[in-house]
Scaffold this motif. Structure first.
Motif, PDB file in Angstrom:
ATOM      1  N   LEU A 176       5.647  30.713  58.598  1.00  0.00           N
ATOM      2  CA  LEU A 176       7.060  30.472  58.910  1.00  0.00           C
ATOM      3  C   LEU A 176       7.227  29.339  59.920  1.00  0.00           C
ATOM      4  O   LEU A 176       7.998  28.405  59.698  1.00  0.00           O
ATOM      5  N   THR A 191      16.164  28.700  59.537  1.00  0.00           N
ATOM      6  CA  THR A 191      15.691  28.498  58.169  1.00  0.00           C
ATOM      7  C   THR A 191      16.841  28.604  57.164  1.00  0.00           C
ATOM      8  O   THR A 191      17.927  29.069  57.509  1.00  0.00           O
ATOM      9  N   THR A 193      18.528  32.020  58.520  1.00  0.00           N
ATOM     10  CA  THR A 193      17.828  32.890  59.461  1.00  0.00           C
ATOM     11  C   THR A 193      17.641  32.096  60.749  1.00  0.00           C
ATOM     12  O   THR A 193      17.274  30.922  60.685  1.00  0.00           O
ATOM     13  N   ILE A 250      11.153  39.099  59.431  1.00  0.00           N
ATOM     14  CA  ILE A 250      11.413  38.072  58.427  1.00  0.00           C
ATOM     15  C   ILE A 250      11.071  38.615  57.040  1.00  0.00           C
ATOM     16  O   ILE A 250       9.998  39.201  56.840  1.00  0.00           O
ATOM     17  N   ARG A 251      11.971  38.415  56.097  1.00  0.00           N
ATOM     18  CA  ARG A 251      11.698  38.835  54.721  1.00  0.00           C
ATOM     19  C   ARG A 251      10.657  37.936  54.079  1.00  0.00           C
ATOM     20  O   ARG A 251      10.556  36.757  54.405  1.00  0.00           O
ATOM     21  N   GLY A 306      17.237  30.624  54.991  1.00  0.00           N
ATOM     22  CA  GLY A 306      17.530  32.019  54.627  1.00  0.00           C
ATOM     23  C   GLY A 306      16.783  32.446  53.381  1.00  0.00           C
ATOM     24  O   GLY A 306      15.839  31.781  52.937  1.00  0.00           O
ATOM     25  N   VAL A 307      17.218  33.542  52.826  1.00  0.00           N
ATOM     26  CA  VAL A 307      16.495  34.195  51.743  1.00  0.00           C
ATOM     27  C   VAL A 307      16.706  33.470  50.413  1.00  0.00           C
ATOM     28  O   VAL A 307      17.815  33.028  50.113  1.00  0.00           O
ATOM     29  N   GLU A 308      15.630  33.332  49.623  1.00  0.00           N
ATOM     30  CA  GLU A 308      15.697  32.682  48.314  1.00  0.00           C
ATOM     31  C   GLU A 308      16.678  33.434  47.409  1.00  0.00           C
ATOM     32  O   GLU A 308      16.578  34.660  47.253  1.00  0.00           O
ATOM     33  N   ASP A 349      10.740  36.715  51.274  1.00  0.00           N
ATOM     34  CA  ASP A 349      11.360  35.682  50.446  1.00  0.00           C
ATOM     35  C   ASP A 349      12.246  34.747  51.274  1.00  0.00           C
ATOM     36  O   ASP A 349      13.105  34.054  50.726  1.00  0.00           O
ATOM     37  N   ASP A 350      12.000  34.710  52.585  1.00  0.00           N
ATOM     38  CA  ASP A 350      12.719  33.729  53.407  1.00  0.00           C
ATOM     39  C   ASP A 350      12.187  32.331  53.064  1.00  0.00           C
ATOM     40  O   ASP A 350      10.972  32.107  53.024  1.00  0.00           O
ATOM     41  N   SER A 362      11.706  43.524  55.595  1.00  0.00           N
ATOM     42  CA  SER A 362      11.191  42.457  56.452  1.00  0.00           C
ATOM     43  C   SER A 362       9.765  42.814  56.849  1.00  0.00           C
ATOM     44  O   SER A 362       9.528  43.808  57.524  1.00  0.00           O
TER      45      SER A 362
END
Lengths: 280, 280
Positions: free
Chosen positions: A26, B94, B105, B19-20, B96-98, B22-23, A17
């Protein structure tokens, strides 16, 4: 496999992250991106992609993306890539942290190409037309709508793809309310009639395609006629071929549109693929 | 001061990176949000906000936001808030991750209200009208355009505010190409004529306002007439008052529109403020 490089010239774990929760990329989809195809270690159309990143950033009143830092990040990803011969390389550039000092956030992420995309390149796909709700002249008249900018605010593009799936298709051809062809949510539309390639003008409020430009360049050199002009939806059915092109999907033929089968364009696809590959 | 709470019921440093890269909230603006006003520890219109978060998520085909987890996060932020008596509480959710397992998230972030907003509440503001490029009927006909969803894809809203600043104003009243009033980029437009409040219908493709609803509720109880109907831009100049309302800005009067001074609505503002506060 995935490789992540940051603008400071370091590698990072792509699963870690790294983004603050108050990054405007975001919170507001406030940033720009590019996706570049890399084949055998060589990024295709890198300069046009970086130029387009600049244009998108300018449309969003963002600082010019630091080209040298992005180029270094690209090299870093490619130098550390040990996966398949083709990869998708995404460049992301956001407005940075809300209320911060204005320093943008940026990175380059290399990832394998999704199996679905590889299959569509081979088999073609079914698409549906969906109204994008914009009219000719709007993009120029209302630049704040960011039509033609490749921004991170892609929720509508993603929603359109889900709508296509609900209709039994896997892609979308966006149209104006008046029935003029625009583009795909993540691709450029190209129609073929005889030895002529046609794509709609960017002035309609669509993204100028890097893959479309490369294909048109190659085609023109080989004696094809290339035209950038409005296309009526009805013309798609009578054409010799309808293709959706993008960096990662290359040239993908649409075999079915709104449930109607289009003329078989398999031979044409091979020919266009040959043209496109001749550029590299 | 800022306080961040996560959906797992823990607090986190609002400046840490959580946050990653790839979110999908980051890569595609693919998610939804709400901003709630909290006064003296009490969130205003919490249920309408959570209901609207649900509706926005449904429009984006996302899983229903986990209400209990969001309510717990809200309590956690408020329980740890030691700043000013008013704060803005943002809920973010969101996709979430792709390519992940589909887990969204989510978080709740409490932050002080920007001084600029407080000043505009007191002094009013200058606004400009900007074409939003949508026509009546489009929202219903083309739900994939997500008109009326509070998504994270807000780049256009932010670009419109920058355009307003270029024109010497600080806010925007979006209009249809045909000259019908829509909304502000982050607010609802309300026009006052005599003892009647008017706001445009959500069916035009705009967000149903929580603050507008609270104000209309209070006004109706006090014998005002409230109407939800289309408003022509020209009507804004002859009205007794034009107001932009939202959770954080409360009721803010527009004193200048497209460079033209509007009738003084200071007394009207006080009256509306009284109505609105009587709800709490």
């Amino acid at each position: 496999m995935r490789v992540l490089a940051l603008l400071d010239g370091t590698l990072a774990d792509p699963e870690s992250s790294l983004i603050r929760i108050d990054d405007l990329g975001l919170l507001r989809g406030d940033g720009v991106f590019e996706t570049i195809l890399v084949v055998d270690g060589k990024p295709r159309e890198l300069t046009p992609h970086l130029d387009r990143l600049d244009r998108s950033a300018a449309m969003l009143d963002m600082p010019t993306p630091p080209r040298a830092a992005f180029e270094r990040a690209v090299e870093l990803v490619l130098g550390n890539w040990t996966g398949s011969s083709e990869l998708a390389l995404k460049l992301v550039y956001t407005r940075g942290v809300e209320g911060g000092d204005g320093t943008p956030t940026g990175f380059a992420l290399g990832a394998a190409i999704a199996p679905k995309v590889l299959q569509q390149r081979a088999d073609g796909l079914a698409a549906v037309t969906l109204d994008r709700g914009i009219e000719p002249g709007l993009a120029e008249r209302a630049p704040w709508l960011l039509l033609g900018a490749k921004s991170l605010s892609y929720a509508v593009n993603m929603a359109a793809l889900r709508e296509a799936e609900r209709r039994g298709a896997s892609e979308v051809v966006f149209t104006t309310s008046g029935g003029s062809v625009l583009e795909g949510p993540t691709s450029t539309a190209i129609l073929v009639r005889g030895r002529t390639l046609v794509t709609p003008p960017a002035a309609l409020g669509i993204l100028p395609g890097t893959t479309q430009a490369a294909l048109f360049r190659a085609a023109e050199r080989q004696g094809w006629t290339v035209r950038v002009e409005p296309i009526a939806v009805d013309d798609l059915y009578s054409a010799d071929g309808l293709f959706l092109v993008s960096s990662v999907r290359k040239i993908t033929r649409v075999h079915t549109l709104d449930g109607k089968q289009l003329p078989d364009s398999s031979a044409l696809l091979s020919e266009l693929q040959g043209l496109y590959e001749s550029e590299y």
